[in-house]
Design a protein around this motif. Structure first.
Motif, short mmCIF file in Angstrom:
data_model
loop_
_atom_site.label_atom_id
_atom_site.label_comp_id
_atom_site.label_asym_id
_atom_site.label_seq_id
_atom_site.Cartn_x
_atom_site.Cartn_y
_atom_site.Cartn_z
N GLU A 1 -11.62 25.30 39.57
CA GLU A 1 -12.93 25.73 40.05
C GLU A 1 -13.82 24.55 40.39
N TYR B 1 -7.01 28.24 39.91
CA TYR B 1 -6.58 28.28 38.51
C TYR B 1 -7.77 28.50 37.58
N ARG B 2 -7.70 29.56 36.80
CA ARG B 2 -8.65 29.88 35.74
C ARG B 2 -10.13 29.76 36.14
N PRO B 3 -10.56 30.56 37.09
CA PRO B 3 -11.99 30.52 37.44
C PRO B 3 -12.83 31.18 36.36
N THR B 4 -14.09 30.80 36.30
CA THR B 4 -15.02 31.45 35.38
C THR B 4 -15.76 32.59 36.06
N ASP C 1 -16.44 36.11 37.84
CA ASP C 1 -15.79 37.41 37.75
C ASP C 1 -15.34 37.85 39.14
N ARG C 2 -14.69 39.00 39.20
CA ARG C 2 -14.08 39.44 40.47
C ARG C 2 -15.11 39.62 41.57
N GLU D 1 -5.95 38.75 42.61
CA GLU D 1 -6.01 38.27 41.24
C GLU D 1 -4.72 38.55 40.48
N GLY E 1 -3.13 38.05 36.51
CA GLY E 1 -3.46 37.69 35.14
C GLY E 1 -4.28 38.74 34.46
N GLU E 2 -5.32 38.33 33.78
CA GLU E 2 -6.07 39.25 32.93
C GLU E 2 -6.61 40.44 33.69
N VAL F 1 -5.56 34.10 42.75
CA VAL F 1 -6.45 33.73 41.64
C VAL F 1 -5.66 33.89 40.35
N ARG G 1 -5.72 33.95 36.76
CA ARG G 1 -6.68 34.11 35.67
C ARG G 1 -5.89 34.44 34.40
#
Length: 278
Positions: free
Chosen positions: A131, A157-160, A162-163, A179, A181-182, A232, A234
């Motif tokens: 990010e 990689y691992r943005p803070t 939200d969608r 996206e 991942g989570e 993305v 996440r």
């Protein structure tokens, strides 16, 4: 050509249909991650994410004869490049933009990626960035002409963000987030077997969309306002569990430290290797 606003939904719909065996990809990823974790430096999650990305890009090269190259712009994942080069039997471990915190300024990774595809139709450069890659770098897609250039596939990689914020930031700059991942996976992508299936499905959607946009441009139907896919990644802070990434069968490597053929076949050979000179 797909309505890119529906790419995330299309990704979700493709998950139940992704039934291909990913065992060999998983073994290759575990072996590469094991090698990388034995090297100094790096962050365990970032290294595992880079080797995961690399393993799945390799899978697409092998399955579809895709011309793909990889640029890593996440400094804490640096050991992954030496590991994948060893896995592929090369001495040139791809390209790392941010080898040290002060060696490259923001924007460099994506600028390098777009420069690599100019005048290279049929080439896709996957660029894994954090990010901290300045948001001002992302409009460089405007320099890209799909009638004569290859394509860039950013992997954030691992943005803070939200969608909703991701879409607000990146869609005006010509990108459509998918996206993984989570948020984007069943069971939140916490288990690597589930994450493999999610990554495979997302790559199919992204590369199919790139192919559709490129074909439309070649047919004279280029759309300057089109949104090109970006991934993305996440991942939960606890991923990967130590037991998952370090569990490597003793017989996966030969006496010289090279992966045995059954594992090595998960990667391409010759000039198609992403770690080869380019």
């Amino acid at each position: 050509m797909t309505d890119t606003s529906a790419l995330q939904d299309r990704f979700r719909m493709s998950l139940p249909e992704t039934r291909t065996t990913l065992g060999r990809v998983d073994a290759w990823w575990r072996a590469a991650t094991h090698l990388a974790h034995r090297l100094p430096g790096g962050s365990r999650p970032a290294v595992a994410a880079a080797t995961l990305t690399y393993a799945h890009l390799n899978r697409m090269i092998v399955r579809r004869d895709e011309r793909i190259r990889f640029i890593l712009g996440v400094t804490e994942a640096a050991p992954a490049l030496a590991a994948v080069a060893q896995m592929e039997g090369t001495t040139t471990p791809g390209r790392l933009c941010k080898a040290a915190a002060d060696s490259c300024g923001h924007n460099f990774t994506l600028a390098h990626a777009i420069g690599a595809v100019l005048g290279e139709p049929g080439l896709t450069v996957a660029a894994m960035v954090g990010e901290d890659e300045a948001v001002s770098a992302w409009p460089i897609r405007a320099l890209h002409d799909p009638t004569r250039d290859g394509a860039v596939l950013p992997i954030l990689y691992r943005p803070t963000m939200d969608r909703d914020e991701l879409r607000r930031v990146f869609r005006p700059r010509g990108w459509e987030p998918i996206e993984i991942g989570e948020v984007g996976c069943i069971s939140h992508g916490a288990h690597s077997a589930e994450l493999h299936r999610c990554f495979a499905a997302a790559l199919y959607v992204a590369l199919d969309e790139i192919a559709a946009l490129t074909a439309a441009a070649a047919a004279g139907d280029a759309q300057p306002q089109a949104h090109w896919p970006m991934l993305v990644l996440r991942l939960p802070a606890s991923w990967p569990p130590a037991a998952e990434s370090d569990e490597v069968a003793a017989n996966w490597f030969d006496a010289d430290g090279r992966p045995i053929p059954e594992i090595a076949q998960a990667a391409p050979s010759g000039d198609l290797r992403m770690s080869a000179e380019w």
